[in-house]
Scaffold this motif. Structure first.
Motif, PDB file in Angstrom:
ATOM      1  N   GLY A  71       0.971  -1.687  -0.267  1.00 34.44           N
ATOM      2  CA  GLY A  71      -0.050  -0.250  -0.245  1.00 34.44           C
ATOM      3  C   GLY A  71       0.858   0.863  -0.256  1.00 34.44           C
ATOM      4  N   ASP A  72       0.114   2.353   0.190  1.00 37.30           N
ATOM      5  CA  ASP A  72       0.945   3.559  -0.153  1.00 37.30           C
ATOM      6  C   ASP A  72       1.110   3.745   1.294  1.00 37.30           C
ATOM      7  OD1 ASP A  72      -0.251   4.108  -3.221  1.00 37.30           O
ATOM      8  OD2 ASP A  72      -1.574   5.373  -2.286  1.00 37.30           O
ATOM      9  N   VAL A  73       2.581   4.757   1.351  1.00 42.37           N
ATOM     10  CA  VAL A  73       3.203   4.913   2.739  1.00 42.37           C
ATOM     11  C   VAL A  73       2.506   5.748   2.882  1.00 42.37           C
ATOM     12  CG1 VAL A  73       4.983   6.373   3.696  1.00 42.37           C
ATOM     13  CG2 VAL A  73       6.027   4.582   1.473  1.00 42.37           C
ATOM     14  N   SER A  74       1.611   7.340   2.548  1.00 46.03           N
ATOM     15  CA  SER A  74       0.644   7.578   3.680  1.00 46.03           C
ATOM     16  C   SER A  74      -0.048   6.933   3.577  1.00 46.03           C
ATOM     17  CB  SER A  74       0.656   8.896   1.994  1.00 46.03           C
ATOM     18  OG  SER A  74       0.382   8.884   0.659  1.00 46.03           O
ATOM     19  N   TYR A  75      -1.005   6.381   3.269  1.00 45.72           N
ATOM     20  CA  TYR A  75      -2.208   4.995   3.743  1.00 45.72           C
ATOM     21  C   TYR A  75      -1.751   4.600   4.499  1.00 45.72           C
ATOM     22  CZ  TYR A  75      -5.562   1.490   4.320  1.00 45.72           C
ATOM     23  OH  TYR A  75      -6.603   0.656   4.707  1.00 45.72           O
ATOM     24  N   VAL A  76      -0.513   3.127   4.962  1.00 43.18           N
ATOM     25  CA  VAL A  76       0.425   2.122   6.035  1.00 43.18           C
ATOM     26  C   VAL A  76       0.568   2.974   6.826  1.00 43.18           C
ATOM     27  CG1 VAL A  76       2.244   0.776   5.757  1.00 43.18           C
ATOM     28  CG2 VAL A  76       0.491   0.636   4.198  1.00 43.18           C
ATOM     29  N   THR A  77       1.443   4.257   6.999  1.00 43.66           N
ATOM     30  CA  THR A  77       2.308   4.897   7.924  1.00 43.66           C
ATOM     31  C   THR A  77       1.411   5.153   9.035  1.00 43.66           C
ATOM     32  OG1 THR A  77       3.972   5.799   6.448  1.00 43.66           O
ATOM     33  CG2 THR A  77       3.799   6.750   8.644  1.00 43.66           C
ATOM     34  N   PRO A  78       0.307   6.616   9.082  1.00 43.80           N
ATOM     35  CA  PRO A  78      -0.651   6.888   9.740  1.00 43.80           C
ATOM     36  C   PRO A  78      -1.125   5.730  10.878  1.00 43.80           C
ATOM     37  CG  PRO A  78      -0.603   7.981   8.276  1.00 43.80           C
ATOM     38  CD  PRO A  78      -0.291   7.153   7.738  1.00 43.80           C
ATOM     39  N   ILE A  79      -1.483   4.426  10.392  1.00 45.51           N
ATOM     40  CA  ILE A  79      -1.657   3.255  10.943  1.00 45.51           C
ATOM     41  C   ILE A  79      -0.881   2.579  11.735  1.00 45.51           C
ATOM     42  CG2 ILE A  79      -3.679   1.061  10.893  1.00 45.51           C
ATOM     43  CD1 ILE A  79      -4.597   2.221   7.852  1.00 45.51           C
ATOM     44  N   ASN A  80       0.183   2.674  11.153  1.00 44.80           N
ATOM     45  CA  ASN A  80       1.031   2.110  11.532  1.00 44.80           C
ATOM     46  C   ASN A  80       1.863   2.638  13.116  1.00 44.80           C
ATOM     47  OD1 ASN A  80       4.799   1.505  10.850  1.00 44.80           O
ATOM     48  ND2 ASN A  80       3.781  -0.736  11.633  1.00 44.80           N
ATOM     49  N   LYS A  81       1.683   3.936  12.993  1.00 43.49           N
ATOM     50  CA  LYS A  81       2.539   4.987  13.913  1.00 43.49           C
ATOM     51  C   LYS A  81       1.890   5.093  14.927  1.00 43.49           C
ATOM     52  CE  LYS A  81       5.560   4.381  11.453  1.00 43.49           C
ATOM     53  NZ  LYS A  81       7.282   3.270  12.159  1.00 43.49           N
ATOM     54  N   ILE A  82       0.457   4.360  15.727  1.00 45.49           N
ATOM     55  CA  ILE A  82       0.040   4.579  16.489  1.00 45.49           C
ATOM     56  C   ILE A  82       0.102   3.756  17.369  1.00 45.49           C
ATOM     57  CG2 ILE A  82      -2.338   5.337  15.002  1.00 45.49           C
ATOM     58  CD1 ILE A  82      -3.892   2.293  15.664  1.00 45.49           C
ATOM     59  N   VAL A  83       1.948   3.176  17.512  1.00 44.11           N
ATOM     60  CA  VAL A  83       1.879   2.296  17.970  1.00 44.11           C
ATOM     61  C   VAL A  83       2.367   2.097  19.718  1.00 44.11           C
ATOM     62  CG1 VAL A  83       4.275   1.183  18.891  1.00 44.11           C
ATOM     63  CG2 VAL A  83       3.839   2.080  16.573  1.00 44.11           C
ATOM     64  N   PRO A  84       1.648   4.198  20.290  1.00 46.84           N
ATOM     65  CA  PRO A  84       1.651   4.130  21.639  1.00 46.84           C
ATOM     66  C   PRO A  84       0.131   3.716  21.900  1.00 46.84           C
ATOM     67  CG  PRO A  84       2.612   6.500  20.564  1.00 46.84           C
ATOM     68  CD  PRO A  84       2.252   5.513  19.386  1.00 46.84           C
ATOM     69  N   LEU A  85      -0.445   3.765  21.187  1.00 49.10           N
ATOM     70  CA  LEU A  85      -1.855   3.482  21.357  1.00 49.10           C
ATOM     71  C   LEU A  85      -2.530   1.540  22.259  1.00 49.10           C
ATOM     72  CD1 LEU A  85      -4.573   3.498  18.998  1.00 49.10           C
ATOM     73  CD2 LEU A  85      -4.186   4.766  21.500  1.00 49.10           C
ATOM     74  N   PHE A  86      -0.775   0.859  22.321  1.00 46.42           N
ATOM     75  CA  PHE A  86       0.060  -0.759  22.651  1.00 46.42           C
ATOM     76  C   PHE A  86       0.273  -0.256  23.713  1.00 46.42           C
ATOM     77  CE2 PHE A  86      -2.049  -1.666  18.286  1.00 46.42           C
ATOM     78  CZ  PHE A  86      -2.683  -1.886  18.708  1.00 46.42           C
ATOM     79  N   VAL A  87       0.967   0.704  23.267  1.00 46.12           N
ATOM     80  CA  VAL A  87       2.511   1.109  24.822  1.00 46.12           C
ATOM     81  C   VAL A  87       2.040   1.376  25.837  1.00 46.12           C
ATOM     82  CG1 VAL A  87       4.593   2.049  24.964  1.00 46.12           C
ATOM     83  CG2 VAL A  87       4.821   1.452  23.203  1.00 46.12           C
ATOM     84  N   LEU A  88       0.900   2.216  26.144  1.00 48.37           N
ATOM     85  CA  LEU A  88       0.015   2.536  27.299  1.00 48.37           C
ATOM     86  C   LEU A  88      -0.316   1.587  28.600  1.00 48.37           C
ATOM     87  CD1 LEU A  88       0.267   5.196  29.087  1.00 48.37           C
ATOM     88  CD2 LEU A  88      -2.011   5.350  27.871  1.00 48.37           C
ATOM     89  N   PRO A  89      -1.483   0.981  27.059  1.00 44.44           N
ATOM     90  CA  PRO A  89      -1.401  -0.362  28.580  1.00 44.44           C
ATOM     91  C   PRO A  89      -1.147  -1.367  29.175  1.00 44.44           C
ATOM     92  CG  PRO A  89      -3.171   0.027  25.722  1.00 44.44           C
ATOM     93  CD  PRO A  89      -2.058   0.897  26.123  1.00 44.44           C
TER      94      PRO A  89
END
Length: 290
Positions: A93-111
């Motif tokens: 997929g496009d970098v500009s499509y995939v990257t925002p989804i991939n970079k929500i890492v902190p949603l998982f770090v915090l729990p």
């Protein structure tokens, strides 16, 4: 500015540029081969730092116990898995499509920090979760109906790979925090250990599927290795000082850099929508870090 925050912001710019370089220059290589070759160059670039700043033999053979080895192994495996999954995602997929989804890492770090290290969730952080989740919706937005983006996310292979990669990166970030703060592994030793560990994990796959001829691209691999060496160094310095729930969202603002470069220089479609998604993701993860 807090030094740790400065290192995290620098890392965001370095990794954002690296994402663009990967998409622009290495489309003909498998993820395993690409990672092994780039990490090999990164280790070579970083080795002088390790040799001049660390008593390697003393730290490896005298101070590494079960905890250090276990955390290192977990971080190495999740880092390797996260990076390979992300490469597959941007390949599909496009970098500009995939990257925002991939970079929500902190949603998982915090729990993970809440469950394992006693982190407390504030109302602002709850709001951040909502905003970052909205970023996933916007990243998948395609005119044609309110529920269409949800269906697209559920059936989009790049989106699925990006989310799975984000989960692996979250475990990796937590491992870095524990290794560098709780276990106090020297940063000049941690960087080559992490890079070499990831290289070893992916080496069998790379050997089974060797590229035809890498010699013409060796300068590009050397450049990629230099970027990775710098990126891992400043990332490590950030995790030495900051908690994972602060370092991770700041570093993951690399999504903005990648989206802008992908939209402007690669001409990827739906640029404004992806840029809005990246901005929302940054706002969300920033609220999580407050």
């Amino acid at each position: 500015m807090d030094p740790g925050l400065g290192f995290a912001i620098t890392a965001a710019f370095v990794w954002g540029f690296y994402i663009y370089v990967l998409k622009r220059s290495f489309s003909g290589y498998s993820p395993a081969v690409l990672t092994v070759l780039i990490n090999a160059f990164a280790i070579a670039w970083y080795l002088p730092v390790t040799l001049t700043r660390t008593d390697v033999s003393r730290h490896i053979f005298a101070e590494f116990g079960t905890s250090e080895v276990g955390v290192l192994a977990l971080t190495v495996v999740t880092t390797a898995a996260a990076f390979v999954l992300f490469l597959y995602a941007i390949g599909a997929g496009d970098v500009s499509y995939v990257t925002p989804i991939n970079k929500i890492v902190p949603l998982f770090v915090l729990p993970l920090e809440i469950l394992l290290l006693g982190q407390v969730l504030t109302p602002l952080q709850v709001l951040g979760v909502v905003v970052a989740t909205a970023a996933v919706y916007v990243a998948n937005y395609d005119p044609g109906g309110f529920f269409k983006p949800f269906a697209k996310a559920a059936h989009s292979r790049p989106a699925q790979l990006a989310l799975l990669s984000a989960m692996c990166y979250a475990v990796s970030d937590l491992g870095k925090r524990v290794a560098l703060q709780e276990l106090a592994i020297p940063e000049s030793l941690w960087v080559p250990l992490l890079l070499f560990g990831v290289l070893l994990v992916l080496l069998p796959s790379a050997v089974r599927n060797p590229p035809a001829n890498v010699r013409p691209d060796l300068p590009k691999f050397a450049l990629g290795g230099a970027i990775v060496a710098v990126g891992e160094h400043v990332t490590t310095l950030a995790f030495v000082i900051l908690p994972a729930s602060i370092a991770s969202p700041v570093i993951n603002t690399q999504a903005i850099v990648a989206v802008v470069l992908g939209g402007i220089l690669l001409g990827e479609r739906h640029f404004l929508i992806r840029l809005l998604a990246a901005v929302l993701a940054v706002v969300g993860v920033t609220l999580i870090a407050l």
